[in-house]
Design an enzyme around this catalytic site. Structure first.
Site, PDB file in Angstrom:
ATOM      1  CG  ASN A 161      63.587   0.781  54.570  1.00 49.20           C
ATOM      2  OD1 ASN A 161      62.945  -0.087  53.980  1.00 49.20           O
ATOM      3  ND2 ASN A 161      63.062   1.520  55.517  1.00 49.20           N
ATOM      4  CB  SER A 209      65.886   7.828  46.325  1.00 50.12           C
ATOM      5  OG  SER A 209      66.087   8.898  47.212  1.00 50.12           O
ATOM      6  CB  CYS A 336      59.038   2.615  67.048  1.00 46.94           C
ATOM      7  SG  CYS A 336      59.862   1.306  67.939  1.00 46.94           S
TER       8      CYS A 336
HETATM    9  C1  LIG Z   1      64.331   6.202  51.130  1.00 47.22           C
HETATM   10  C2  LIG Z   1      63.541   5.141  50.493  1.00 47.22           C
HETATM   11  C3  LIG Z   1      62.385   5.451  49.757  1.00 47.22           C
HETATM   12  C4  LIG Z   1      61.875   6.874  49.618  1.00 47.22           C
HETATM   13  O1  LIG Z   1      62.781   7.686  48.932  1.00 47.22           O
HETATM   14  P1  LIG Z   1      62.814   9.288  49.150  1.00 47.22           P
HETATM   15  O2  LIG Z   1      63.738   9.771  48.107  1.00 47.22           O
HETATM   16  O3  LIG Z   1      63.326   9.514  50.539  1.00 47.22           O
HETATM   17  O4  LIG Z   1      61.429   9.794  48.976  1.00 47.22           O
HETATM   18  C5  LIG Z   1      61.693   4.412  49.180  1.00 47.22           C
HETATM   19  N1  LIG Z   1      62.118   3.139  49.299  1.00 47.22           N
HETATM   20  C6  LIG Z   1      63.221   2.800  50.000  1.00 47.22           C
HETATM   21  C7  LIG Z   1      63.649   1.376  50.072  1.00 47.22           C
HETATM   22  C8  LIG Z   1      63.963   3.791  50.623  1.00 47.22           C
HETATM   23  O5  LIG Z   1      65.043   3.447  51.335  1.00 47.22           O
END
Ligand SMILES: *Cc1c(COP(=O)(O)O)cnc(C)c1O
Length: 412
Positions: A161, A209, A336
Protein backbone atom coordinates in the site's frame (compact mmCIF):
# COMPACT_ATOMS: atom_id res chain seq x y z
CA UNK A 1 -12.30 21.99 1.82
CA UNK A 2 -15.13 21.99 -0.64
CA UNK A 3 -15.20 19.85 -3.72
CA UNK A 4 -15.94 21.94 -6.81
CA UNK A 5 -14.27 23.15 -9.94
CA UNK A 6 -14.12 25.54 -12.86
CA UNK A 7 -12.03 22.90 -14.54
CA UNK A 8 -13.58 20.14 -16.68
CA UNK A 9 -13.12 17.76 -13.75
CA UNK A 10 -13.69 17.79 -10.02
CA UNK A 11 -10.92 19.18 -7.81
CA UNK A 12 -8.96 18.32 -5.83
CA UNK A 13 -8.08 15.67 -8.43
CA UNK A 14 -8.33 12.38 -6.56
CA UNK A 15 -5.05 10.45 -6.68
CA UNK A 16 -5.41 8.59 -3.40
CA UNK A 17 -7.02 5.36 -4.60
CA UNK A 18 -4.74 3.24 -2.41
CA UNK A 19 -6.49 4.77 0.62
CA UNK A 20 -9.96 4.19 -0.71
CA UNK A 21 -11.76 4.13 -4.05
CA UNK A 22 -14.97 5.71 -5.18
CA UNK A 23 -17.85 3.24 -5.19
CA UNK A 24 -18.47 2.52 -8.87
CA UNK A 25 -21.91 3.92 -9.87
CA UNK A 26 -22.77 0.52 -11.37
CA UNK A 27 -22.13 -0.98 -7.92
CA UNK A 28 -24.21 1.63 -6.13
CA UNK A 29 -27.12 1.07 -8.54
CA UNK A 30 -27.26 -2.62 -7.65
CA UNK A 31 -27.08 -1.91 -3.92
CA UNK A 32 -29.91 0.60 -3.58
CA UNK A 33 -32.87 -1.81 -3.78
CA UNK A 34 -31.40 -3.74 -0.84
CA UNK A 35 -31.82 -0.63 1.32
CA UNK A 36 -35.16 0.51 -0.04
CA UNK A 37 -37.43 -2.40 -1.04
CA UNK A 38 -35.63 -5.71 -0.67
CA UNK A 39 -34.42 -5.08 2.89
CA UNK A 40 -34.82 -8.51 4.46
CA UNK A 41 -32.46 -10.40 6.73
CA UNK A 42 -30.75 -13.04 4.56
CA UNK A 43 -31.41 -15.61 7.29
CA UNK A 44 -35.15 -14.96 7.61
CA UNK A 45 -36.61 -18.16 6.22
CA UNK A 46 -40.29 -17.29 6.65
CA UNK A 47 -40.99 -14.62 4.03
CA UNK A 48 -40.08 -13.15 0.65
CA UNK A 49 -37.94 -10.34 2.12
CA UNK A 50 -35.59 -12.90 3.57
CA UNK A 51 -35.61 -15.16 0.50
CA UNK A 52 -34.81 -12.22 -1.76
CA UNK A 53 -31.92 -11.12 0.41
CA UNK A 54 -30.57 -14.68 0.57
CA UNK A 55 -30.71 -15.00 -3.19
CA UNK A 56 -28.78 -11.75 -3.60
CA UNK A 57 -26.13 -12.91 -1.13
CA UNK A 58 -25.79 -16.21 -3.01
CA UNK A 59 -25.24 -14.38 -6.27
CA UNK A 60 -22.66 -12.04 -4.71
CA UNK A 61 -20.81 -15.01 -3.23
CA UNK A 62 -20.67 -16.61 -6.69
CA UNK A 63 -19.26 -13.42 -8.18
CA UNK A 64 -16.54 -13.03 -5.55
CA UNK A 65 -15.65 -16.72 -5.87
CA UNK A 66 -15.43 -16.38 -9.66
CA UNK A 67 -12.98 -13.49 -9.31
CA UNK A 68 -10.40 -15.68 -7.52
CA UNK A 69 -11.31 -19.14 -8.85
CA UNK A 70 -12.66 -20.73 -5.68
CA UNK A 71 -15.92 -22.37 -4.61
CA UNK A 72 -18.80 -20.24 -3.31
CA UNK A 73 -18.67 -21.89 0.11
CA UNK A 74 -15.06 -20.77 0.55
CA UNK A 75 -16.00 -17.07 0.72
CA UNK A 76 -16.67 -15.57 4.18
CA UNK A 77 -18.07 -12.04 4.26
CA UNK A 78 -16.59 -9.65 6.83
CA UNK A 79 -16.69 -5.92 7.58
CA UNK A 80 -13.55 -5.16 5.56
CA UNK A 81 -9.91 -5.88 4.95
CA UNK A 82 -8.82 -5.34 8.54
CA UNK A 83 -11.36 -7.82 9.88
CA UNK A 84 -10.41 -10.36 7.21
CA UNK A 85 -6.71 -10.11 8.10
CA UNK A 86 -7.47 -10.34 11.83
CA UNK A 87 -9.74 -13.35 11.33
CA UNK A 88 -7.13 -15.10 9.21
CA UNK A 89 -4.25 -14.50 11.62
CA UNK A 90 -5.96 -14.87 15.01
CA UNK A 91 -8.25 -17.56 13.60
CA UNK A 92 -5.31 -19.75 12.56
CA UNK A 93 -3.27 -18.95 15.68
CA UNK A 94 -6.08 -19.95 18.04
CA UNK A 95 -6.98 -23.08 16.08
CA UNK A 96 -3.47 -24.43 15.56
CA UNK A 97 -1.46 -23.19 18.54
CA UNK A 98 -1.26 -26.74 19.90
CA UNK A 99 0.56 -27.69 16.71
CA UNK A 100 3.04 -24.81 16.75
CA UNK A 101 3.55 -21.17 17.62
CA UNK A 102 5.77 -19.87 14.83
CA UNK A 103 4.63 -17.38 12.18
CA UNK A 104 6.50 -16.14 9.10
CA UNK A 105 5.73 -12.69 7.71
CA UNK A 106 7.55 -9.75 6.12
CA UNK A 107 8.85 -6.38 7.27
CA UNK A 108 6.47 -4.47 4.97
CA UNK A 109 2.99 -5.61 6.03
CA UNK A 110 -0.06 -3.39 6.40
CA UNK A 111 -0.92 -2.74 10.03
CA UNK A 112 -4.06 -4.88 9.64
CA UNK A 113 -1.67 -7.87 9.61
CA UNK A 114 1.37 -6.51 11.39
CA UNK A 115 -0.46 -5.51 14.57
CA UNK A 116 -2.29 -8.83 15.12
CA UNK A 117 0.99 -10.68 14.56
CA UNK A 118 2.77 -8.40 17.03
CA UNK A 119 0.01 -9.04 19.56
CA UNK A 120 0.55 -12.80 19.18
CA UNK A 121 4.29 -12.29 19.60
CA UNK A 122 3.67 -10.49 22.90
CA UNK A 123 1.77 -13.50 24.18
CA UNK A 124 4.46 -16.01 23.31
CA UNK A 125 4.32 -16.79 19.60
CA UNK A 126 7.63 -16.47 17.76
CA UNK A 127 7.70 -14.53 14.51
CA UNK A 128 10.18 -14.35 11.65
CA UNK A 129 10.00 -10.95 9.89
CA UNK A 130 11.55 -11.47 6.47
CA UNK A 131 13.54 -8.53 5.13
CA UNK A 132 12.92 -7.08 1.66
CA UNK A 133 15.36 -5.78 -0.92
CA UNK A 134 15.57 -2.11 -1.93
CA UNK A 135 12.64 -2.67 -4.32
CA UNK A 136 10.45 -4.07 -1.56
CA UNK A 137 10.57 -7.69 -2.72
CA UNK A 138 10.93 -10.66 -0.41
CA UNK A 139 13.09 -13.51 -1.68
CA UNK A 140 10.98 -16.71 -1.94
CA UNK A 141 13.98 -18.82 -0.85
CA UNK A 142 14.01 -16.79 2.40
CA UNK A 143 10.44 -17.97 3.06
CA UNK A 144 11.59 -21.55 2.50
CA UNK A 145 14.52 -21.10 4.89
CA UNK A 146 12.33 -19.50 7.57
CA UNK A 147 9.78 -22.34 7.77
CA UNK A 148 10.29 -24.54 10.84
CA UNK A 149 8.59 -27.67 12.15
CA UNK A 150 6.38 -25.50 14.37
CA UNK A 151 5.44 -22.92 11.69
CA UNK A 152 1.64 -22.70 11.44
CA UNK A 153 1.24 -19.67 9.16
CA UNK A 154 2.97 -17.66 6.46
CA UNK A 155 1.27 -14.25 6.00
CA UNK A 156 2.38 -11.93 3.21
CA UNK A 157 1.06 -8.71 1.68
CA UNK A 158 0.36 -8.82 -2.08
CA UNK A 159 0.33 -5.24 -3.43
CA UNK A 160 2.16 -2.95 -1.03
CA UNK A 161 0.00 0.00 0.00
CA UNK A 162 2.92 2.41 0.37
CA UNK A 163 5.31 1.65 -2.48
CA UNK A 164 3.17 -0.56 -4.75
CA UNK A 165 5.55 -3.50 -5.05
CA UNK A 166 3.81 -6.79 -5.91
CA UNK A 167 5.15 -9.72 -3.91
CA UNK A 168 6.00 -13.04 -5.66
CA UNK A 169 2.85 -14.61 -4.22
CA UNK A 170 2.75 -17.63 -6.53
CA UNK A 171 6.33 -18.63 -5.69
CA UNK A 172 5.69 -18.23 -1.97
CA UNK A 173 2.46 -20.22 -2.29
CA UNK A 174 4.27 -23.10 -3.98
CA UNK A 175 6.78 -23.24 -1.12
CA UNK A 176 4.01 -23.22 1.50
CA UNK A 177 2.20 -26.04 -0.33
CA UNK A 178 5.38 -28.13 -0.51
CA UNK A 179 6.05 -27.56 3.20
CA UNK A 180 2.42 -28.00 4.22
CA UNK A 181 2.09 -24.58 5.91
CA UNK A 182 -1.03 -22.40 5.72
CA UNK A 183 -0.50 -19.37 3.45
CA UNK A 184 -2.45 -16.13 3.98
CA UNK A 185 -2.23 -13.43 1.29
CA UNK A 186 -3.33 -9.88 2.12
CA UNK A 187 -4.76 -9.00 -1.29
CA UNK A 188 -6.67 -5.89 -0.22
CA UNK A 189 -4.87 -4.06 -3.02
CA UNK A 190 -4.44 -5.38 -6.53
CA UNK A 191 -7.56 -7.34 -7.40
CA UNK A 192 -8.72 -4.59 -9.78
CA UNK A 193 -5.74 -5.19 -12.08
CA UNK A 194 -4.13 -8.55 -11.19
CA UNK A 195 -5.51 -12.03 -11.78
CA UNK A 196 -5.13 -14.19 -8.70
CA UNK A 197 -6.34 -17.78 -8.90
CA UNK A 198 -6.14 -19.30 -5.43
CA UNK A 199 -5.33 -22.82 -6.68
CA UNK A 200 -2.71 -21.63 -9.12
CA UNK A 201 -1.13 -19.45 -6.42
CA UNK A 202 -1.33 -22.06 -3.63
CA UNK A 203 -3.29 -19.73 -1.37
CA UNK A 204 -5.17 -21.02 1.70
CA UNK A 205 -6.53 -17.73 3.07
CA UNK A 206 -6.92 -14.44 1.24
CA UNK A 207 -8.14 -11.06 2.53
CA UNK A 208 -10.12 -8.69 0.32
CA UNK A 209 -11.57 -5.23 0.92
CA UNK A 210 -14.63 -3.71 -0.78
CA UNK A 211 -13.61 -0.06 -0.65
CA UNK A 212 -10.22 -0.78 -2.27
CA UNK A 213 -11.85 -2.32 -5.35
CA UNK A 214 -14.60 0.19 -6.22
CA UNK A 215 -17.11 -1.50 -3.96
CA UNK A 216 -18.61 0.12 -0.85
CA UNK A 217 -16.79 0.64 2.46
CA UNK A 218 -17.67 -1.57 5.40
CA UNK A 219 -17.55 -4.86 3.54
CA UNK A 220 -14.78 -7.36 2.89
CA UNK A 221 -14.24 -11.04 2.35
CA UNK A 222 -11.93 -13.79 3.47
CA UNK A 223 -11.26 -16.76 1.24
CA UNK A 224 -10.91 -19.92 3.37
CA UNK A 225 -9.72 -23.08 1.58
CA UNK A 226 -11.96 -26.10 2.17
CA UNK A 227 -10.08 -28.81 0.29
CA UNK A 228 -6.42 -29.86 0.29
CA UNK A 229 -6.13 -28.73 3.00
CA UNK A 230 -9.34 -27.92 4.80
CA UNK A 231 -8.36 -24.79 6.74
CA UNK A 232 -10.04 -24.34 10.09
CA UNK A 233 -10.37 -21.06 11.94
CA UNK A 234 -11.47 -20.02 15.40
CA UNK A 235 -14.18 -17.36 15.07
CA UNK A 236 -13.29 -14.02 16.65
CA UNK A 237 -16.83 -13.07 17.70
CA UNK A 238 -19.66 -15.25 18.94
CA UNK A 239 -23.20 -15.04 17.69
CA UNK A 240 -25.83 -16.35 15.36
CA UNK A 241 -23.90 -18.96 13.42
CA UNK A 242 -23.66 -17.18 10.07
CA UNK A 243 -20.88 -17.75 7.53
CA UNK A 244 -20.27 -21.39 8.49
CA UNK A 245 -19.58 -20.29 12.06
CA UNK A 246 -16.41 -18.43 11.05
CA UNK A 247 -18.01 -14.99 11.21
CA UNK A 248 -21.16 -14.54 13.23
CA UNK A 249 -23.54 -11.63 12.83
CA UNK A 250 -26.38 -10.52 10.56
CA UNK A 251 -25.15 -10.17 7.00
CA UNK A 252 -24.63 -6.71 5.48
CA UNK A 253 -26.79 -7.48 2.44
CA UNK A 254 -26.38 -4.17 0.54
CA UNK A 255 -22.63 -4.26 1.16
CA UNK A 256 -22.38 -7.88 0.05
CA UNK A 257 -24.36 -7.13 -3.10
CA UNK A 258 -21.99 -4.22 -3.76
CA UNK A 259 -18.90 -6.36 -3.22
CA UNK A 260 -20.29 -8.97 -5.59
CA UNK A 261 -20.87 -6.41 -8.33
CA UNK A 262 -17.44 -4.86 -7.68
CA UNK A 263 -15.85 -8.31 -8.06
CA UNK A 264 -17.69 -8.91 -11.31
CA UNK A 265 -16.50 -5.57 -12.71
CA UNK A 266 -12.90 -6.22 -11.63
CA UNK A 267 -13.01 -9.60 -13.34
CA UNK A 268 -14.38 -8.15 -16.59
CA UNK A 269 -12.12 -5.10 -16.66
CA UNK A 270 -8.86 -6.00 -14.90
CA UNK A 271 -6.89 -6.86 -18.05
CA UNK A 272 -7.78 -3.64 -19.87
CA UNK A 273 -7.48 -1.60 -16.70
CA UNK A 274 -3.97 -2.87 -16.08
CA UNK A 275 -2.91 -1.71 -19.55
CA UNK A 276 -4.63 1.65 -19.17
CA UNK A 277 -3.28 2.41 -15.68
CA UNK A 278 0.23 1.31 -16.62
CA UNK A 279 0.20 3.75 -19.54
CA UNK A 280 -1.26 6.58 -17.45
CA UNK A 281 1.17 6.18 -14.55
CA UNK A 282 4.11 5.82 -16.94
CA UNK A 283 3.05 9.03 -18.62
CA UNK A 284 3.10 10.83 -15.28
CA UNK A 285 6.40 9.32 -14.22
CA UNK A 286 8.08 10.15 -17.53
CA UNK A 287 6.94 13.78 -17.31
CA UNK A 288 8.26 14.12 -13.78
CA UNK A 289 11.61 12.58 -14.64
CA UNK A 290 11.94 14.68 -17.80
CA UNK A 291 11.23 17.92 -15.96
CA UNK A 292 13.03 17.46 -12.65
CA UNK A 293 16.36 15.96 -11.64
CA UNK A 294 17.15 14.10 -8.41
CA UNK A 295 13.93 12.07 -8.37
CA UNK A 296 13.64 8.47 -7.17
CA UNK A 297 10.88 5.98 -7.80
CA UNK A 298 10.33 3.93 -4.64
CA UNK A 299 9.27 0.32 -5.02
CA UNK A 300 9.92 -2.06 -7.90
CA UNK A 301 10.14 -0.61 -11.40
CA UNK A 302 7.81 -3.15 -13.05
CA UNK A 303 6.56 -5.64 -10.42
CA UNK A 304 4.10 -3.14 -9.02
CA UNK A 305 0.50 -2.06 -8.72
CA UNK A 306 0.17 -0.27 -12.06
CA UNK A 307 -1.55 2.84 -10.70
CA UNK A 308 0.71 3.54 -7.73
CA UNK A 309 3.68 5.91 -8.02
CA UNK A 310 5.71 6.64 -4.90
CA UNK A 311 8.28 9.26 -5.86
CA UNK A 312 10.93 10.95 -3.71
CA UNK A 313 11.56 14.56 -4.68
CA UNK A 314 15.02 15.05 -3.25
CA UNK A 315 15.62 18.38 -1.41
CA UNK A 316 11.88 18.96 -1.00
CA UNK A 317 9.85 18.24 2.09
CA UNK A 318 6.93 15.99 1.17
CA UNK A 319 4.52 17.78 3.48
CA UNK A 320 5.40 21.17 1.92
CA UNK A 321 4.98 19.75 -1.56
CA UNK A 322 1.53 18.42 -0.69
CA UNK A 323 0.53 21.81 0.69
CA UNK A 324 1.82 23.46 -2.46
CA UNK A 325 -0.42 21.33 -4.65
CA UNK A 326 -3.75 21.79 -2.91
CA UNK A 327 -5.76 20.99 -6.05
CA UNK A 328 -4.45 17.42 -6.01
CA UNK A 329 -5.38 14.86 -3.34
CA UNK A 330 -2.38 12.62 -2.69
CA UNK A 331 -0.79 10.92 0.31
CA UNK A 332 2.60 11.24 1.88
CA UNK A 333 4.84 8.53 0.48
CA UNK A 334 6.35 7.67 3.82
CA UNK A 335 3.06 7.46 5.72
CA UNK A 336 4.30 8.77 9.03
CA UNK A 337 2.09 7.04 11.51
CA UNK A 338 2.62 9.31 14.48
CA UNK A 339 3.32 12.87 15.47
CA UNK A 340 7.02 12.04 15.83
CA UNK A 341 7.46 12.14 12.03
CA UNK A 342 9.16 8.77 12.15
CA UNK A 343 9.35 7.28 8.67
CA UNK A 344 7.14 4.26 8.13
CA UNK A 345 8.34 0.71 8.74
CA UNK A 346 7.96 0.09 5.00
CA UNK A 347 10.34 2.86 3.91
CA UNK A 348 12.82 1.76 6.57
CA UNK A 349 12.61 -1.85 5.39
CA UNK A 350 13.43 -0.74 1.83
CA UNK A 351 16.41 1.15 3.21
CA UNK A 352 15.28 4.50 1.81
CA UNK A 353 17.85 7.01 3.09
CA UNK A 354 17.17 9.66 5.71
CA UNK A 355 17.64 12.34 3.05
CA UNK A 356 14.91 10.92 0.82
CA UNK A 357 12.40 9.39 3.19
CA UNK A 358 10.59 12.62 4.03
CA UNK A 359 10.49 13.83 0.42
CA UNK A 360 8.15 11.27 -1.06
CA UNK A 361 4.63 11.52 -2.39
CA UNK A 362 2.28 8.65 -3.20
CA UNK A 363 0.17 9.19 -6.30
CA UNK A 364 -2.38 6.39 -6.63
CA UNK A 365 -4.41 6.43 -9.80
CA UNK A 366 -7.63 4.54 -10.24
CA UNK A 367 -10.48 3.46 -12.48
CA UNK A 368 -11.88 6.98 -12.73
CA UNK A 369 -8.60 8.85 -13.26
CA UNK A 370 -8.50 10.49 -16.70
CA UNK A 371 -5.52 11.58 -18.75
CA UNK A 372 -6.53 15.22 -18.29
CA UNK A 373 -6.54 14.78 -14.52
CA UNK A 374 -3.16 13.04 -14.53
CA UNK A 375 -1.64 15.82 -16.67
CA UNK A 376 -3.14 18.49 -14.42
CA UNK A 377 -1.70 16.78 -11.33
CA UNK A 378 1.76 16.64 -12.86
CA UNK A 379 1.61 20.34 -13.76
CA UNK A 380 0.47 21.33 -10.26
CA UNK A 381 3.18 19.24 -8.69
CA UNK A 382 5.91 20.57 -10.99
CA UNK A 383 5.02 24.20 -10.22
CA UNK A 384 5.12 23.55 -6.47
CA UNK A 385 8.30 21.45 -6.68
CA UNK A 386 10.21 24.06 -8.70
CA UNK A 387 9.20 26.78 -6.25
CA UNK A 388 10.37 24.72 -3.25
CA UNK A 389 13.65 23.78 -4.92
CA UNK A 390 14.37 27.44 -5.62
CA UNK A 391 14.18 28.02 -1.88
CA UNK A 392 16.39 25.07 -1.01
CA UNK A 393 20.00 25.93 -0.13
CA UNK A 394 20.97 22.24 -0.43
CA UNK A 395 19.63 22.02 -3.95
CA UNK A 396 21.49 25.24 -4.81
CA UNK A 397 24.75 23.71 -3.60
CA UNK A 398 24.19 20.51 -5.57
CA UNK A 399 23.55 22.54 -8.72
CA UNK A 400 26.84 24.35 -8.16
CA UNK A 401 28.55 20.97 -8.22
CA UNK A 402 29.18 20.57 -4.50
CA UNK A 403 29.11 16.95 -3.33
CA UNK A 404 26.99 17.11 -0.18
CA UNK A 405 28.50 13.93 1.19
CA UNK A 406 31.91 15.66 1.49
CA UNK A 407 30.60 18.51 3.60
CA UNK A 408 31.28 18.54 7.31
CA UNK A 409 28.22 20.03 8.96
CA UNK A 410 28.82 22.09 12.05
CA UNK A 411 26.61 21.26 14.98
CA UNK A 412 26.55 23.77 17.79
C1 LIG B 1 -6.62 -1.05 3.11
C2 LIG B 1 -5.79 -2.23 3.38
C3 LIG B 1 -6.10 -3.10 4.44
C4 LIG B 1 -7.27 -2.84 5.38
O1 LIG B 1 -8.49 -2.89 4.70
P1 LIG B 1 -9.79 -2.10 5.25
O2 LIG B 1 -10.89 -2.58 4.40
O3 LIG B 1 -9.50 -0.64 5.08
O4 LIG B 1 -9.97 -2.47 6.68
C5 LIG B 1 -5.28 -4.19 4.64
N1 LIG B 1 -4.23 -4.43 3.83
C6 LIG B 1 -3.90 -3.61 2.80
C7 LIG B 1 -2.74 -3.95 1.93
C8 LIG B 1 -4.66 -2.49 2.55
O5 LIG B 1 -4.32 -1.67 1.55
Amino acid sequence: MSIASELPFQTPVYLDNSSTTRTDPRVLDEMIPYFSVQYGNAHSRSHAYGWGAEKAVDQARERVAALIGCRDSEIIFTSGGTESCNLAIFGVARMYEEKGKHIVTTAVEHRACMDPIRALEREGFTVTYLPVDTDGLVEPSAVEAAIQDDTILVSVIFGNNEVGTLMPAREIGAICKARDVIFHLDACLGLDTEHIDVDDFGIDLMSMSGHKMYGPPGIGALYVRRRRPRVRLRAQMLGGGQERGFRHGTLNVPGIVGLGKAAELCMEERADEKVRLTALATRMKDKFFAELDHLYLNGHESKRLPGLLNISFNFIEGESLMMGMSKVAVASGSACTSATLEPSHVMRALGVGEDLVHTSIRFSLGRFTTEAEADFAVEQCLVAARKLREMSPLYEMVKEGIDLSTIEWKHD
